[in-house]
Design an enzyme around this catalytic site. Structure first.
Site, PDB file in Angstrom:
ATOM      1  N   GLY A   1      26.806 -26.635 138.636  1.00  0.00           N
ATOM      2  CA  GLY A   1      26.384 -27.877 139.081  1.00  0.00           C
ATOM      3  C   GLY A   1      25.589 -28.582 137.673  1.00  0.00           C
TER       4      GLY A   1
ATOM      5  N   GLN B   1      24.124 -16.812 145.989  1.00  0.00           N
ATOM      6  CA  GLN B   1      25.363 -17.486 145.698  1.00  0.00           C
ATOM      7  C   GLN B   1      24.793 -18.910 145.417  1.00  0.00           C
ATOM      8  OE1 GLN B   1      29.135 -16.936 147.643  1.00  0.00           O
ATOM      9  NE2 GLN B   1      28.344 -18.527 148.867  1.00  0.00           N
TER      10      GLN B   1
ATOM     11  N   LYS C   1      24.241 -19.422 141.418  1.00  0.00           N
ATOM     12  CA  LYS C   1      25.497 -20.030 140.636  1.00  0.00           C
ATOM     13  C   LYS C   1      25.815 -21.533 140.940  1.00  0.00           C
ATOM     14  CE  LYS C   1      27.306 -15.414 139.583  1.00  0.00           C
ATOM     15  NZ  LYS C   1      27.988 -14.438 139.989  1.00  0.00           N
ATOM     16  N   GLU C   2      25.768 -21.826 142.021  1.00  0.00           N
ATOM     17  CA  GLU C   2      26.153 -23.087 142.443  1.00  0.00           C
ATOM     18  C   GLU C   2      25.351 -24.036 141.814  1.00  0.00           C
ATOM     19  OE1 GLU C   2      26.731 -24.147 146.620  1.00  0.00           O
ATOM     20  OE2 GLU C   2      26.158 -25.986 146.388  1.00  0.00           O
ATOM     21  N   ARG C   3      24.114 -24.125 141.728  1.00  0.00           N
ATOM     22  CA  ARG C   3      23.079 -24.707 140.831  1.00  0.00           C
ATOM     23  C   ARG C   3      23.246 -24.689 139.519  1.00  0.00           C
ATOM     24  NH1 ARG C   3      18.688 -23.281 145.416  1.00  0.00           N
ATOM     25  NH2 ARG C   3      19.645 -24.354 147.000  1.00  0.00           N
TER      26      ARG C   3
END
Ligand code: FAD
Ligand code: FAD
Lengths: 257, 386
Positions: free
Chosen positions: B248, B240, B243-245
């Site tokens: 961002g 997960q 995708k967050e990175r």
């Protein structure tokens, strides 16, 4: 009620370049729906929703213009038609109106046409009035509010230089929209997806019973030059007191105050 | 026309751009001042536009489209006049819900993902703890089985959307195994007894986003609220995180581009020593250099997106992108603020806020040093060779 909205695709900024042969070069500039046409679409949609009517959008343009038609469909229009023909490549406003009028006659039972008051690229402001003439319908220009619209009549406010005019007319009629007539909706992703595969018919001049000689046009752009650069503003220096009194003095000198 | 975005992507971009101009930017001052944005009202509107589930399955109300739509969303919200609201939105869409969407049971997705996509429920993701941020493997929040329930005790720190969230994707220990083993991802509704917002945190920036210290006190949720198998939580969260990175970094590029464009305009207008600031070679060279770095990062982000869509592991590339993004926003913020002179330092101009907000990227979602560690490991410099 069957409303038609005339949609023109234009370059997003006015910072287009002018080519050696005096054409507008909009390469690399995002194509968008002409600003005023978006208000026209929104108004047609709102009244069609109220009157259980339908909205058809028409664009005269190249194949790229399907992007603008898709957007109008995603906003909620029911049908779209693209008019594209090699003979229309450098068509003038008058001839464009003639062709679109023929398309509107070909459609069924149209009782109102919405256009923008002008396009942000050519800025002739002729299209709506010329269209009304070719259709033989009355025109309501510079409309900034539609109070009532039924199958048979319309009541609008027109924004004139220094007057507001409330006008009533019977349908069919051509309406041209000004900015801020409403707040155009943005299409949801669901709608964008739904219309993604919707076919958009393309009509040629032949489909409209017209030929190249009908759109020969008699207005040619002889020259295009950028407007002279605006002189840079004057900076007023000094402390706040001197700045303010100097500003006031200049405003008085220039008869602004 | 772009190589990556078709006309449908572009239409969606226009939709989000207008949404930001109409529904976010006019209220930024107020929300920054109030230290919170009205999450439920805003998310409802985003849900109606279909913006909260662009690549999630249609069975749960998503649009089932490709990840480029997430990129478009991140770019366009990334252009908002603050960092807080975009962060809150992207936490919901790309940080708190990807594991649920991919590995949650059908029932769990019907109960939490579908309303999250509609914008009726706000999601948060709770990994960090007061004593465990970078070192995720040392978290202490426990979820102990009792019949068909987990009993959860512990606390979570710096949780974005923490005061407004309706459910939390929580990483907790579900066994005594040490390190990264024995953790699970569990969906915790915040209306469950035992859930407390211990403190709303005051921050350097991102003022419009609420950040909280949360406490879990004998909080009970059904075992069925677990995402995936017991003990898989760390792995799912690491996935997960990718995708967050990425998201961002994508939204950072859009924000940087806007700030540099704004600075170019400012330096064109501003006269010092008889000429426009922009005419100083020092200034236009510096801005040209920043533009080049931003473009390079954008292309790395797009490369990661292509890899992700093709099903590759993007850990190495996305860690590089996140590292670069965290560092580049600081450079952009510093230089652009500098070129605004005194105007950069006062709140009349957006630079001061950007300077504060952008500082987070090198810390949140994995600090720069954590990215460096991952890159070094993947490059075979340390640890086991991959
Ligand atoms: C505004 C904000 C929002 C956040 N939102 C969330 C959220 O929604 N959910 C969530 O779970 N967390 C969230 N966080 C927490 C964030 O992910 C952590 O702050 C981050 O992971 C760093 O952890 P830490 O603060 O414990 O720093 P620490 O782990 O204590 O590290 C401190 C510093 O030490 C350095 N460092 C750490 N490890 C190493 C190493 N191995 N080698 C070299 N240097 C190292 C780094 O410079 C690091 O910045 C948020 C944080 C902030 C500030
Ligand atoms: C909190 C605060 C307190 C202040 N207090 C006072 C005070 O008490 N009294 C007072 O008189 N002033 C005060 N100032 C004003 C301060 O001195 C000016 O902001 C400063 O001198 C910069 O001028 P400027 O803002 O007009 O920037 P500008 O002159 O417009 O310059 C903007 C930027 O352009 C760049 N630049 C400028 N010229 C060149 C050049 N020739 N070549 C290359 N780059 C260039 C620099 O990066 C500069 O930062 C204060 C400012 C702040 C923010």
């Amino acid at each position: 009620m069957h409303a038609v909205v005339c949609v023109k695709q234009v370059p997003e900024q006015n910072s287009v370049k002018i080519t050696a042969d005096k054409q507008i070069n909009s390469d690399g500039i995002n194509p968008i729906i002409n600003l005023f046409d978006e208000y026209a679409i929104e108004e047609a949609l709102q009244w069609a929703e109220k009157n259980d009517g339908q909205v058809t959008v028409i664009s005269l343009g190249s194949d790229d213009a399907t992007d603008s038609l898709k957007k109008a469909l995603a906003m909620g229009a029911n049908e779209a038609v693209l008019i594209n023909d090699p003979a229309l490549e450098h068509v003038d406003s008058q001839s464009a109106a003639k062709v679109v009028a023929a398309a509107i006659k070909k459609l069924d039972n149209v009782n109102i046409v919405f256009c923008g008051k002008q396009s942000t690229d050519d800025e002739t402001g002729q299209f709506g009035p010329a269209l009304a003439r070719f259709l033989g319908w009355p025109q309501l220009t510079y409309v900034f509010k539609v109070h009532e619209l039924s199958e048979t009549s319309i009541v609008v406010d027109r924004a004139l230089e220094d007057t507001l005019e409330t006008v009533e007319a019977s349908l069919p009629v051509v309406v041209t929209a000004v900015k801020d007539l409403n707040e155009p909706r943005y299409p949801s992703l669901l709608k964008i997806r739904k219309v993604s595969k919707q076919p958009i018919p393309t009509w040629s001049l032949g489909d409209l019973g017209l030929g190249g000689s009908d759109v020969a046009g008699n207005v040619q752009v002889a020259d295009r030059v950028p407007p002279p650069a605006r002189p840079s503003g004057e900076m007023i220096s000094g402390n706040v007191q001197t700045q303010v009194s100097s500003l006031v003095q200049k405003l008085v000198e220039n008869q602004i105050l | 026309m772009s190589l990556y975005f078709n006309s449908d992507h572009e239409m969606f971009r226009q939709t989000i751009r207008r949404f930001v101009e109409r529904e976010i930017n006019p209220f930024v001052e107020q929300w920054e001042h109030e230290r919170c944005f009205p999450g439920h009202a805003l998310f409802k509107k985003l849900g109606e536009l279909g913006a909260l589930g662009v690549s999630y399955p249609e069975a749960y109300g998503g649009a089932g489209l490709d990840y480029w739509y997430n990129v478009v969303l991140a770019e366009e919200v990334g252009r908002a006049d603050c960092g807080g609201v975009p962060m809150a939105i992207l936490v919901h869409t790309d940080m708190a819900t990807p594991a649920l969407a991919e590995f949650g049971s059908d029932e769990l997705r019907q109960r939490f993902l579908a309303p999250a996509i509609r914008g009726e429920l706000i999601a948060a993701v709770a990994i960090s703890e007061p004593d465990a941020g970078s070192d995720v493997a040392s978290i202490r929040t426990r979820a102990v089985r009792d019949g068909d329930e987990y009993v959860i005790n512990g606390s979570k720190m710096w949780i974005t959307n923490g005061t407004q969230a309706d459910f939390i994707t929580l990483l907790a220990r579900t066994s005594d195994e040490a390190g990264f083993k024995g953790m699970s991802l569990i969906i915790v509704p915040t209306n469950t007894p035992g859930f407390h917002v211990s403190k709303k945190l005051e921050k350097l920036g991102n003022h419009s986003s609420d950040t909280a210290l949360l406490a879990f006190d004998d909080l009970r949720v059904p075992i069925a609220n677990r995402i995936g198998e017991e003990g898989q939580g760390f792995g799912l969260q690491m996935q997960q995180f990718q995708k967050e990175r990425l998201i961002g970094s994508v939204s950072a590029v859009a924000g940087m581009e806007k700030i540099v464009a704004m600075t170019i305009n400012y330096c064109r207008e501003r006269q010092t020593f008889g000429k426009a600031l922009i005419e100083n070679q020092y200034i236009h060279f510096r801005l040209a250099e920043l533009l080049s770095e931003i473009e390079a990062l954008r292309q790395l982000n797009y490369h990661c997106t292509r890899l992700l869509i093709a099903g590759h592991d993007i850990t190495k590339e996305v860690s590089m992108a996140k590292l670069k993004a965290g560092r580049l926003v600081r450079e952009v913020a510093d230089s652009c603020l500098q070129f605004h002179g005194g105007m950069g330092y006062v709140e009349e101009y957006p630079l001061a806020r950007y300077f504060r907000d952008s500082r987070l990227l090198s810390i949140g979602g994995g600090a720069d040093e954590i990215m460096l560690g991952i890159i070094a490991k993947y490059a075979g410099m340390i640890g086991k060779r991959r």
